[in-house]
Design a protein around this motif. Structure first.
Motif, short mmCIF file in Angstrom:
data_model
loop_
_atom_site.label_atom_id
_atom_site.label_comp_id
_atom_site.label_asym_id
_atom_site.label_seq_id
_atom_site.Cartn_x
_atom_site.Cartn_y
_atom_site.Cartn_z
N ILE A 290 -46.27 113.46 132.59
CA ILE A 290 -45.26 113.53 133.64
C ILE A 290 -44.48 114.83 133.55
O ILE A 290 -44.23 115.52 134.55
CB ILE A 290 -44.30 112.33 133.55
CG1 ILE A 290 -45.06 111.03 133.86
CG2 ILE A 290 -43.12 112.50 134.52
CD1 ILE A 290 -44.25 109.77 133.59
N ARG A 291 -44.12 115.21 132.33
CA ARG A 291 -43.31 116.42 132.15
C ARG A 291 -44.10 117.67 132.56
O ARG A 291 -43.54 118.59 133.16
CB ARG A 291 -42.84 116.52 130.70
CG ARG A 291 -41.92 117.73 130.39
CD ARG A 291 -40.70 117.80 131.32
NE ARG A 291 -39.95 116.59 131.43
CZ ARG A 291 -39.04 116.17 130.54
NH1 ARG A 291 -38.77 116.91 129.48
NH2 ARG A 291 -38.39 115.04 130.73
N TYR A 293 -46.36 117.80 134.81
CA TYR A 293 -46.34 117.79 136.28
C TYR A 293 -45.01 118.31 136.79
O TYR A 293 -44.94 119.14 137.72
CB TYR A 293 -46.60 116.38 136.81
CG TYR A 293 -46.42 116.27 138.31
CD1 TYR A 293 -47.40 116.73 139.18
CD2 TYR A 293 -45.25 115.74 138.84
CE1 TYR A 293 -47.22 116.65 140.56
CE2 TYR A 293 -45.06 115.65 140.21
CZ TYR A 293 -46.06 116.11 141.07
OH TYR A 293 -45.87 116.04 142.43
N GLU A 294 -43.92 117.84 136.18
CA GLU A 294 -42.58 118.30 136.59
C GLU A 294 -42.44 119.81 136.42
O GLU A 294 -41.88 120.50 137.28
CB GLU A 294 -41.51 117.59 135.75
CG GLU A 294 -41.40 116.10 136.05
CD GLU A 294 -40.41 115.41 135.12
OE1 GLU A 294 -39.68 114.52 135.59
OE2 GLU A 294 -40.36 115.76 133.91
N GLN A 297 -44.01 121.68 139.10
CA GLN A 297 -43.26 121.56 140.36
C GLN A 297 -41.90 122.24 140.31
O GLN A 297 -41.26 122.45 141.34
CB GLN A 297 -43.08 120.07 140.72
CG GLN A 297 -44.37 119.30 140.90
CD GLN A 297 -45.23 119.89 142.00
OE1 GLN A 297 -44.79 120.03 143.14
NE2 GLN A 297 -46.46 120.25 141.66
N LYS A 299 -39.16 120.98 138.91
CA LYS A 299 -38.03 120.06 138.97
C LYS A 299 -38.46 118.68 138.47
O LYS A 299 -39.65 118.33 138.51
CB LYS A 299 -37.49 119.93 140.39
CG LYS A 299 -38.51 119.39 141.39
CD LYS A 299 -37.93 119.32 142.79
CE LYS A 299 -38.99 118.77 143.77
NZ LYS A 299 -38.44 118.68 145.15
N PRO A 300 -37.50 117.88 137.98
CA PRO A 300 -37.83 116.52 137.54
C PRO A 300 -38.23 115.64 138.72
O PRO A 300 -37.77 115.85 139.85
CB PRO A 300 -36.53 116.01 136.90
CG PRO A 300 -35.70 117.24 136.66
CD PRO A 300 -36.09 118.22 137.72
N VAL A 301 -39.05 114.65 138.46
CA VAL A 301 -39.44 113.71 139.50
C VAL A 301 -38.45 112.54 139.53
O VAL A 301 -37.56 112.45 138.69
CB VAL A 301 -40.88 113.19 139.29
CG1 VAL A 301 -41.87 114.33 139.34
CG2 VAL A 301 -41.01 112.43 137.97
N ASN A 302 -38.64 111.65 140.48
CA ASN A 302 -37.75 110.49 140.64
C ASN A 302 -37.69 109.66 139.35
O ASN A 302 -38.70 109.17 138.87
CB ASN A 302 -38.25 109.63 141.80
CG ASN A 302 -37.34 108.46 142.08
OD1 ASN A 302 -37.33 107.49 141.35
ND2 ASN A 302 -36.56 108.58 143.16
N LYS A 303 -36.48 109.49 138.82
CA LYS A 303 -36.32 108.79 137.53
C LYS A 303 -36.71 107.32 137.63
O LYS A 303 -37.18 106.73 136.65
CB LYS A 303 -34.88 108.92 137.03
CG LYS A 303 -34.55 110.30 136.48
CD LYS A 303 -33.20 110.31 135.79
CE LYS A 303 -32.96 111.66 135.14
NZ LYS A 303 -31.68 111.69 134.39
N GLU A 305 -39.16 106.03 139.42
CA GLU A 305 -40.62 105.93 139.32
C GLU A 305 -41.08 106.20 137.88
O GLU A 305 -41.99 105.54 137.38
CB GLU A 305 -41.27 106.95 140.27
CG GLU A 305 -41.03 106.68 141.73
CD GLU A 305 -41.60 105.32 142.17
OE1 GLU A 305 -42.68 104.96 141.66
OE2 GLU A 305 -40.96 104.64 142.99
N VAL A 306 -40.43 107.16 137.23
CA VAL A 306 -40.78 107.45 135.84
C VAL A 306 -40.52 106.23 134.96
O VAL A 306 -41.34 105.87 134.11
CB VAL A 306 -39.98 108.66 135.31
CG1 VAL A 306 -40.20 108.84 133.81
CG2 VAL A 306 -40.41 109.92 136.05
#
Length: 408
Positions: A290-291, A293-294, A297, A299-303, A305-306
């Motif tokens: 996940i990190r 991927y972030e 991008q 920026k962090p993704v939706n917390k 969903e994580v």
């Protein structure tokens, strides 16, 4: 010699996110600190490191790394033979990474490291607080992106990258800048009497929230976010810290002196935190994916969903029984020293050995861990002191195992 490589989602420099990450052999923890930590002979020059597994939170497959300048006789002494071509091929540098940064950004870190190195080595009596602040933020951020001891909350990791990318320029530009450097603060503990090989490592708390605590060289450092909102006193493990002792880029740099015993207490707390509060194997694997991927991008993704994904991975982790033997490597060293002392007719008490820093509580924990292994049907044959501590003659002793494979 091979360096570590992290699977990434793109090939851009992790700092500037513009140029290609074409630099090889990058240190996540600066060489000025790793040389002190791992040098085989105390000389703080490059490639003299011997890095054992238990000195790094997140080791790779090989059990040990030998720097290219380590004396061949020292390697032969450790291995019991001259290093083979096959062993050399597997000798991955656990301290260096390829294709994380571009050459230009690597050189930007050098501005901080050169200046901090002059202070660390005693060539200068003080250091500009903005330089010191950016230096330690860079150490934390690089350890995080290299999965080297710590795993930061995404918001903090991306905030640190933004601060570093905007503000690491020439020395004069840094110290004369009026740019805000975020709302972080850090407290430094430093061993007052120095360290010897084996005392330190590259360790960090593995809980993704502040304070983030790391141990490297003769330092323990704790990083806080939202510094302005901190209470007048904060706690780091068993330590109570006054806010006035926390460094920021706006006040003179300082540190708190601690004893070697207190340093070891920090070290043990950090290791226990990794075991008790860490993400767990499956969650760690998923968190890394996940990190990455972030990072690609920016920026962090939706917390929310994580969290759903991490909770699913936690179910897998919770099915596995977590078994450990605390401070096993120290008890192994103690046993070997005891055998050597007996052979030479010398009295030896490992509880008084400065290099091991073991106490009765450690013995009690070690016995409890051995008993727990037995409870889960694991053999404890060959564990140091298992036969002696548990007073069980059916256990094969550590010395018997050694003698079985000792060359005749």
């Amino acid at each position: 010699m091979k360096s570590r490589i992290i699977p990434r989602n793109d090939s851009l420099c992790a700092l500037c996110r513009i140029r290609e990450a074409d630099k090889t052999g990058s240190h996540m923890v600066p060489n000025l600190l790793t040389a002190v930590t791992f040098s085989f002979d105390g000389k703080t020059k490059r490639d003299r490191e011997i890095v054992e597994l238990y000195h790094i939170n997140n080791p790779e497959d090989n059990a040990i790394y030998y720097g290219s300048q380590v004396a061949p006789e020292k390697i032969a002494e450790d291995l019991g033979h001259e290093i083979t071509d096959e062993e050399l091929e597997k000798n991955t540098n656990l301290l260096c990474y390829d294709n994380i940064f571009c050459y230009q950004c690597e050189n930007r870190f050098g501005v901080l490291e050169t200046t901090y190195g002059e202070y660390y080595k005693g060539l200068k009596n003080d250091i500009n607080p903005r330089i010191a602040y950016l230096f330690w933020l860079s150490v934390y951020w690089r350890m995080a992106i290299g999965y080297m001891g710590i795993f930061m909350d995404g918001e903090d990791e991306f905030a640190l990258r933004d601060i570093l990318n905007k503000n690491i320029h020439s020395y004069n530009e840094i110290i004369n800048s009026k740019e805000k450097l975020g709302d972080y603060g850090y407290v430094i503990f430093r061993v007052k009497d120095g360290i010897i090989k084996g005392d330190s490592g590259i360790l960090g708390t593995r809980t993704p929230h502040c304070p983030y605590v790391i141990l490297v060289a003769d330092y323990v450092v704790a990083l806080f976010n939202n510094y302005k909102k901190l209470h007048s006193k904060v706690h780091i493990f068993n330590w109570e810290i006054y806010k006035e002792d926390i460094n920021t880029p706006d006040k003179p740099f300082d540190y708190i002196e601690i004893s070697i015993e207190e340093f070891y207490e920090f070290r043990d707390n950090i290791i226990d935190n990794g075991y008790n509060e860490g993400l767990g194997a499956e969650r760690e694997k998923l968190a890394r994916k996940i990190r990455e991927y972030e990072r690609s991008q920016g920026k962090p993704v939706n917390k929310y969903e994580v969290k759903k994904l991490m909770d699913m991975a936690h179910l897998v982790d919770s099915e596995n029984v977590h078994l450990r033997v605390r401070k096993l490597y120290r008890f192994e060293a103690a046993y070997m020293k005891m055998i050597e002392a007996q052979k030479n007719g010398i009295s030896y008490d490992f509880l008084k050995d400065r290099q091991l820093m073991l106490n009765q509580e450690d013995i009690n924990n070690y016995i409890a861990d051995l008993q727990n292994l037995r409870k889960h049907n694991y053999s404890i044959d060959g564990f140091p002191f298992a036969k002696e501590f548990l007073k069980d003659e059916t256990i094969t002793s550590f010395e018997e195992i050694i003698n079985k494979y000792r060359p005749t």
